[in-house]
Write a protein that holds these residues in place. Structure first.
Motif, PDB file in Angstrom:
ATOM      1  N   VAL A 107     -22.163  80.610  53.349  1.00  0.00           N
ATOM      2  CA  VAL A 107     -23.002  79.601  52.722  1.00  0.00           C
ATOM      3  C   VAL A 107     -22.078  78.567  52.093  1.00  0.00           C
ATOM      4  O   VAL A 107     -21.193  78.928  51.300  1.00  0.00           O
ATOM      5  N   TYR A 108     -22.276  77.342  52.446  1.00  0.00           N
ATOM      6  CA  TYR A 108     -21.429  76.256  51.955  1.00  0.00           C
ATOM      7  C   TYR A 108     -22.139  75.542  50.811  1.00  0.00           C
ATOM      8  O   TYR A 108     -23.290  75.127  50.954  1.00  0.00           O
ATOM      9  N   TYR A 109     -21.427  75.413  49.710  1.00  0.00           N
ATOM     10  CA  TYR A 109     -21.971  74.808  48.503  1.00  0.00           C
ATOM     11  C   TYR A 109     -21.190  73.539  48.146  1.00  0.00           C
ATOM     12  O   TYR A 109     -19.968  73.478  48.288  1.00  0.00           O
TER      13      TYR A 109
ATOM     14  N   TRP B 142     -23.914  72.544  40.810  1.00  0.00           N
ATOM     15  CA  TRP B 142     -23.867  73.137  42.157  1.00  0.00           C
ATOM     16  C   TRP B 142     -25.147  72.803  42.902  1.00  0.00           C
ATOM     17  O   TRP B 142     -26.230  72.734  42.313  1.00  0.00           O
TER      18      TRP B 142
ATOM     19  N   ARG C  77     -16.843  83.167  45.849  1.00  0.00           N
ATOM     20  CA  ARG C  77     -16.934  81.816  46.377  1.00  0.00           C
ATOM     21  C   ARG C  77     -15.520  81.235  46.448  1.00  0.00           C
ATOM     22  O   ARG C  77     -14.736  81.364  45.502  1.00  0.00           O
TER      23      ARG C  77
ATOM     24  N   GLU D 147     -27.433  69.938  49.757  1.00  0.00           N
ATOM     25  CA  GLU D 147     -26.643  70.100  50.974  1.00  0.00           C
ATOM     26  C   GLU D 147     -27.552  70.166  52.193  1.00  0.00           C
ATOM     27  O   GLU D 147     -28.701  70.616  52.111  1.00  0.00           O
TER      28      GLU D 147
ATOM     29  N   ARG E 263     -17.371  77.793  49.836  1.00  0.00           N
ATOM     30  CA  ARG E 263     -18.158  78.656  50.710  1.00  0.00           C
ATOM     31  C   ARG E 263     -18.105  80.071  50.199  1.00  0.00           C
ATOM     32  O   ARG E 263     -17.173  80.477  49.499  1.00  0.00           O
TER      33      ARG E 263
ATOM     34  N   TRP F 244     -16.339  71.105  48.118  1.00  0.00           N
ATOM     35  CA  TRP F 244     -17.073  72.054  48.965  1.00  0.00           C
ATOM     36  C   TRP F 244     -16.459  73.437  48.762  1.00  0.00           C
ATOM     37  O   TRP F 244     -15.240  73.596  48.764  1.00  0.00           O
TER      38      TRP F 244
ATOM     39  N   GLY G 169     -26.832  75.197  48.504  1.00  0.00           N
ATOM     40  CA  GLY G 169     -26.091  75.770  49.618  1.00  0.00           C
ATOM     41  C   GLY G 169     -26.753  75.563  50.968  1.00  0.00           C
ATOM     42  O   GLY G 169     -27.967  75.387  51.060  1.00  0.00           O
TER      43      GLY G 169
END
Length: 115
Positions: free
Chosen positions: A92-94, A105, A45, A6, A38, A36, A108
Protein backbone atom coordinates in the motif's frame (compact mmCIF):
# COMPACT_ATOMS: atom_id res chain seq x y z
CA UNK A 1 -4.85 21.26 7.71
CA UNK A 2 -3.99 19.20 4.64
CA UNK A 3 -5.97 16.44 2.95
CA UNK A 4 -4.12 14.01 0.71
CA UNK A 5 -5.78 11.64 -1.75
CA UNK A 6 -3.78 8.94 -3.51
CA UNK A 7 -4.82 7.23 -6.74
CA UNK A 8 -3.37 5.17 -9.55
CA UNK A 9 -2.70 1.90 -7.82
CA UNK A 10 -3.55 -1.45 -9.35
CA UNK A 11 -2.35 -4.85 -10.47
CA UNK A 12 0.59 -5.02 -12.87
CA UNK A 13 2.97 -7.70 -14.05
CA UNK A 14 6.64 -7.63 -13.12
CA UNK A 15 8.52 -5.31 -15.45
CA UNK A 16 5.49 -3.10 -15.93
CA UNK A 17 4.80 0.49 -14.93
CA UNK A 18 2.32 2.46 -12.86
CA UNK A 19 1.94 6.13 -12.10
CA UNK A 20 0.58 7.11 -8.70
CA UNK A 21 -0.89 10.51 -7.91
CA UNK A 22 -1.22 12.35 -4.61
CA UNK A 23 -3.65 15.25 -4.75
CA UNK A 24 -3.26 17.82 -1.98
CA UNK A 25 -5.90 20.16 -0.63
CA UNK A 26 -3.54 23.11 -0.55
CA UNK A 27 -0.70 24.61 -2.57
CA UNK A 28 1.97 21.92 -2.69
CA UNK A 29 4.71 24.54 -2.73
CA UNK A 30 3.58 25.57 0.75
CA UNK A 31 4.33 22.08 2.04
CA UNK A 32 7.74 21.47 3.56
CA UNK A 33 7.99 18.09 1.91
CA UNK A 34 5.80 15.50 0.22
CA UNK A 35 6.87 11.89 0.53
CA UNK A 36 5.78 8.50 -0.72
CA UNK A 37 5.92 5.54 1.65
CA UNK A 38 4.80 1.95 1.25
CA UNK A 39 3.76 -0.81 3.59
CA UNK A 40 3.22 -4.53 3.34
CA UNK A 41 1.46 -6.67 5.96
CA UNK A 42 3.66 -7.40 8.94
CA UNK A 43 6.25 -4.81 8.00
CA UNK A 44 6.88 -1.24 8.98
CA UNK A 45 6.00 1.55 6.60
CA UNK A 46 9.09 2.32 4.56
CA UNK A 47 10.27 5.45 2.78
CA UNK A 48 10.17 5.39 -1.02
CA UNK A 49 10.71 8.92 -2.35
CA UNK A 50 10.40 12.57 -1.39
CA UNK A 51 10.31 16.00 -2.95
CA UNK A 52 10.94 19.14 -0.94
CA UNK A 53 9.41 22.56 -1.42
CA UNK A 54 12.61 23.61 -3.20
CA UNK A 55 12.27 20.70 -5.59
CA UNK A 56 15.05 18.56 -4.22
CA UNK A 57 14.29 14.85 -4.55
CA UNK A 58 15.39 11.84 -2.57
CA UNK A 59 14.87 8.12 -3.17
CA UNK A 60 15.24 4.87 -1.30
CA UNK A 61 18.12 2.81 -2.66
CA UNK A 62 15.70 0.05 -3.63
CA UNK A 63 13.87 2.28 -6.13
CA UNK A 64 16.64 4.52 -7.46
CA UNK A 65 16.72 4.50 -11.24
CA UNK A 66 13.24 2.96 -11.45
CA UNK A 67 10.93 5.44 -9.70
CA UNK A 68 10.61 9.17 -10.33
CA UNK A 69 8.82 11.67 -8.11
CA UNK A 70 7.48 14.82 -9.71
CA UNK A 71 4.93 17.53 -9.02
CA UNK A 72 2.39 19.65 -10.83
CA UNK A 73 1.76 22.93 -9.05
CA UNK A 74 -1.25 23.77 -11.19
CA UNK A 75 -2.96 20.59 -10.03
CA UNK A 76 -1.44 20.56 -6.51
CA UNK A 77 -0.50 16.97 -7.23
CA UNK A 78 2.63 14.94 -6.68
CA UNK A 79 3.27 11.90 -8.85
CA UNK A 80 5.29 8.74 -8.46
CA UNK A 81 6.18 7.17 -11.79
CA UNK A 82 7.16 3.56 -11.19
CA UNK A 83 8.88 1.51 -13.88
CA UNK A 84 10.53 -1.92 -14.02
CA UNK A 85 8.27 -2.99 -11.20
CA UNK A 86 9.17 -6.03 -9.12
CA UNK A 87 7.03 -8.24 -6.86
CA UNK A 88 8.90 -6.71 -3.90
CA UNK A 89 7.33 -3.35 -4.83
CA UNK A 90 3.93 -4.70 -3.82
CA UNK A 91 2.27 -2.83 -0.98
CA UNK A 92 0.00 0.00 0.00
CA UNK A 93 1.52 3.28 -1.09
CA UNK A 94 0.91 6.31 1.09
CA UNK A 95 1.47 9.98 0.51
CA UNK A 96 2.79 12.04 3.41
CA UNK A 97 3.08 15.80 3.75
CA UNK A 98 4.53 18.05 6.40
CA UNK A 99 2.96 21.44 6.89
CA UNK A 100 3.34 23.85 9.78
CA UNK A 101 5.24 21.20 11.79
CA UNK A 102 2.37 18.71 11.42
CA UNK A 103 2.47 15.44 9.48
CA UNK A 104 -0.47 14.38 7.30
CA UNK A 105 -1.10 11.02 5.61
CA UNK A 106 -3.37 9.96 2.80
CA UNK A 107 -5.50 6.81 2.89
CA UNK A 108 -3.18 4.83 0.62
CA UNK A 109 -3.47 3.06 -2.72
CA UNK A 110 -2.73 -0.63 -3.30
CA UNK A 111 -0.03 -1.67 -5.75
CA UNK A 112 0.29 -5.35 -6.57
CA UNK A 113 3.07 -6.64 -8.81
CA UNK A 114 2.65 -10.21 -10.01
CA UNK A 115 5.59 -12.40 -10.97
Amino acid sequence: QVQLVESGGGLVQAGGSLKLACAASRDIFSLYTIDWYRQTPGKQREFVAAVSASGRTNYADSVKGRFTISRDGAQDTVYLQMTSLKPDDTGVYYCKAVYDFTTYWGQGTQVTVSS
